[in-house]
Structure formats: C-alpha cells, structure tokens
Design a protein around this motif. Structure first.
Motif, PDB file in Angstrom:
ATOM      1  N   TYR A 170       0.849  -1.196   0.000  1.00 14.14           N
ATOM      2  CA  TYR A 170       0.000   0.000   0.000  1.00 14.14           C
ATOM      3  C   TYR A 170       0.888   1.250   0.000  1.00 14.14           C
ATOM      4  O   TYR A 170       0.693   2.172  -0.810  1.00 14.14           O
ATOM      5  N   ALA A 226       2.517   1.641  -3.383  1.00 17.53           N
ATOM      6  CA  ALA A 226       1.586   2.094  -4.419  1.00 17.53           C
ATOM      7  C   ALA A 226       1.352   3.598  -4.328  1.00 17.53           C
ATOM      8  O   ALA A 226       1.260   4.289  -5.353  1.00 17.53           O
ATOM      9  N   ARG A 241       0.979   5.281 -10.880  1.00 12.70           N
ATOM     10  CA  ARG A 241      -0.437   5.298 -10.470  1.00 12.70           C
ATOM     11  C   ARG A 241      -0.896   6.754 -10.479  1.00 12.70           C
ATOM     12  O   ARG A 241      -0.480   7.547  -9.643  1.00 12.70           O
ATOM     13  N   ASN A 258      -6.345   0.119  -9.466  1.00 13.11           N
ATOM     14  CA  ASN A 258      -5.451  -1.020  -9.690  1.00 13.11           C
ATOM     15  C   ASN A 258      -6.192  -2.019 -10.578  1.00 13.11           C
ATOM     16  O   ASN A 258      -7.292  -1.730 -11.067  1.00 13.11           O
ATOM     17  N   ARG A 259      -5.590  -3.160 -10.794  1.00  9.38           N
ATOM     18  CA  ARG A 259      -6.209  -4.105 -11.715  1.00  9.38           C
ATOM     19  C   ARG A 259      -7.572  -4.565 -11.212  1.00  9.38           C
ATOM     20  O   ARG A 259      -8.506  -4.760 -12.019  1.00  9.38           O
ATOM     21  N   PRO A 316      -0.091  -5.421  -4.797  1.00 12.14           N
ATOM     22  CA  PRO A 316      -0.943  -4.239  -4.728  1.00 12.14           C
ATOM     23  C   PRO A 316      -2.157  -4.285  -5.645  1.00 12.14           C
ATOM     24  O   PRO A 316      -3.007  -3.395  -5.578  1.00 12.14           O
ATOM     25  N   GLU A 317      -2.259  -5.294  -6.494  1.00  9.02           N
ATOM     26  CA  GLU A 317      -3.338  -5.324  -7.477  1.00  9.02           C
ATOM     27  C   GLU A 317      -4.622  -5.954  -6.959  1.00  9.02           C
ATOM     28  O   GLU A 317      -5.663  -5.865  -7.604  1.00  9.02           O
ATOM     29  N   LEU A 357      -6.580   0.029  -2.118  1.00  9.20           N
ATOM     30  CA  LEU A 357      -5.617   1.109  -1.922  1.00  9.20           C
ATOM     31  C   LEU A 357      -6.380   2.411  -1.681  1.00  9.20           C
ATOM     32  O   LEU A 357      -6.330   3.347  -2.474  1.00  9.20           O
TER      33      LEU A 357
END
Length: 343
Positions: A251, A254, A260, A279-280, A313-314, A318
């Motif tokens: 986190y 990211a 991002r 994210n994804r 992270p995906e 977040l």
C-alpha cells in the motif's frame, strides 16, 4: 458556540482522521497529540476487546484523543448478485488458494452494541460516527458521559439530520476523500462537490462547528478550508506513509508509485462507495460489483489480507483521496505541523 478545539484544549486545527483496517494505530494518535492536534482510533472492523486494548494504550499517554465507529446502516446484498460476483472474482482469490464461491453472506453490525457499551462504561474525550447517525438516545448518553460527539456528513440534508439528533460537531466529508464515503445513502454514489462549496452549503443549513475533510493535502488547501468556515480540518490519505501509520508495505509503495495516476470510486472491495487508487482489481471488477455492505467486505477480505501479506498491490484496496501524491514518508507530527503552517 465554543470551538471544539477550545473545548478539547487542542491548538493544531489539522486532525488525524480515523482509517480502519490498519493505518490508524495508537502511535499515530499519540503523534497527532504531540503535534498539538487530535487523532482518532479507528473502531471499525474491531471487536470491543480489541478496541479497548488500543484505548488503554493511548489513554496511558495522558492525551486527548477520539474514537470512530461505523454506525450500522446495512446495505443488504441481493443473494443472486452476490453469487454472481463471487464467481466473477473467484480466480483472483484462488491465486491465494482461497475459494470464495462457497462464502456465506454475512450481514453483521460490526459489534456495534458492545462498542457503545465500552464507550459508555469507559468514556473517551471524543467519539465520531460514520455511515449512519446513531439513535438520539445513544448520542445523549455519550454526551452525558462527558464525550464530545462528532458525526460525518456529506450533504446539507445529512447535516440537518445529525444536528436534530443532538451531535456536537460535524465532519463535512467531500467526495475527494479517500476510503469509504460517509454517505447515509450508500446505494447512491455521492455527487462530486468541491469541499469549499459543500462547506458553504452546510454552513448555510446548520450552526454546528464544522470540520472539513476530503482531499486536503497541502497547507494552502487547509488554509482555504479554514477560511471557508471550518473550525478544523481532518486529513487521512496524506498520513498513510507516515512513520507511525500501520499501512501495509505494498500500500505504501503504491502511494509512492508515479505510475499510479488516478483514483476511482468503487464498490469492488466492499459493496459500498469508496475512493481508491486504481489497480487491476478496480479496473476489472468495479462495473460488476453489486451494492452490498458489509457482505462484499467479508467476501473479499481474505483475498485482500493474503494479497497484502504477499506484497501484491493489485488485489488490495488502496484507499486514497485525490491528494494522495502528497503523502510522504516522515514522522506524522511533521506532516501535521506543516499542513497547519498557513492556518
């Protein structure tokens, strides 16, 4: 009406917002107090016993502090929609050997009564509520115990409702805020209204002291909110990389990742509108996610916990407001003092 800061003996008008799920730690609350401000323990997703432990730890420092609770405002999920969504995200969870397809629907109230009982038996200086306005009797009981009661609102109508229920202070949360919207009607995504406009509208509707929140990340933005009629401001995202925050490593990374570049409002993780770094998972599932809180929170939580532990992270939420690129890795007190420097 006396300023809440005066009542609490707080000099710094930049308060540390409660951030449930890990980022808000006792150390972060203590750091806010050391900066002559106020921090909040996040009672959401905790049992009363776990919250009591954190309260005891913070109380031992002899500081003024607050506790935030999620007031029950269930958004029941349609069972068929829940099953379709579970099937859609199943490959993501299976990456961590978690089978979500057989997950039972959980519609709990986050240990609400146990936590209210705790805060009445062992009163704290400030209690704030998000997601719903509690019953007026609960508010009156807390105030009788010597607690300042604060309510998160996102519109003039909500502000009037909270005022009529007897709260002391309103946190005015704009749509730029990170994490869950405090809207009382989570089946609808709140309109995108600039914080200064929202403050002006709510100031025209009620006379309670206002705390501004949502997207505030620079000294200039803080100063503007204070000039617009707020007695104080509340910041969260800008503290996520602070030394004392409990933010997970992926986190933190990211938030600092220049690749991002946008936030989105999504139901993909919890079934309730919340602003997060894209994210994804948000890209692939935001359009598929049904309304349903806390059912979707419980559905995706094991996957999110496993992904955080794996540094992925995906597949984690977040949560981040629009000012996320101002989050810095340094002591929280430095961040809070700097934000107040133009106040």
């Amino acid at each position: 009406m006396a300023s809440p800061l005066d009542v609490l003996g707080v000099d710094n008008p930049v308060l540390a917002a409660p951030m449930a799920g890990g980022p808000s730690t006792p150390a972060l609350v203590v750091a806010a107090a050391r900066a002559n401000g106020l921090g909040f323990l996040a009672g959401g997703y905790k049992t009363a016993d776990a919250l009591a432990e954190q309260i005891t730890e913070v109380r031992g420092h002899g500081i003024t502090f607050g506790v935030n609770l999620f007031a029950p405002n269930p958004l029941p999920v349609d069972p068929e929609a829940f099953r379709r969504y579970a099937a859609a995200i199943a490959p993501e969870a299976w990456a961590y050997e978690i089978d979500v397809r057989a997950t039972e629907i959980v519609e709990d109230d986050d240990h609400w009564q146990d936590k209210i009982d705790l805060l009445l038996s062992e009163p704290v200086p400030v209690v704030s509520f998000t997601f719903a306005v509690p019953d007026a009797a609960v508010i009156a009981s807390l105030r009788a115990a010597g607690t300042l009661v604060v309510q998160t609102v996102t519109s003039p109508a909500e502000a009037r409702l909270a005022t009529d229920a007897g709260v002391d202070v309103l946190v005015v949360q704009a749509s730029a805020a990170g994490g869950h919207s405090g809207t009382l009607t989570p089946e609808h995504v709140p309109a995108s209204v600039p914080l200064t406009d929202l403050l002006a509208r709510i100031r025209a509707a009620v006379s309670l002291p206002l705390v501004a929140a949502g997207g505030l990340a620079t000294p200039a933005e803080v100063a503007e909110a204070l000039r617009t009629g707020a007695e104080a401001v509340m910041v969260g995202t800008v503290l996520l990389r602070a030394d004392e925050a409990g933010t997970s490593l992926p986190y933190r990374a990211a938030l600092a990742d220049p690749a991002r570049r946008r936030t989105v409002v999504t139901r993909a993780f919890t079934g309730r509108p919340a602003r997060a770094l894209a994210n994804r998972f948000t890209d692939d599932y935001s359009d598929l996610a049904p309304s349903g809180y806390p059912a979707l929170h419980h559905l995706t939580r094991p996957m999110r916990q496993a992904a955080a532990a794996a540094g992925d992270p995906e597949r984690i939420n977040l949560w981040a407001g629009t000012g996320y690129h101002h989050a810095t890795a340094e002591p929280a007190a430095q961040i809070l003092r700097r934000l107040a420097s133009h106040a």
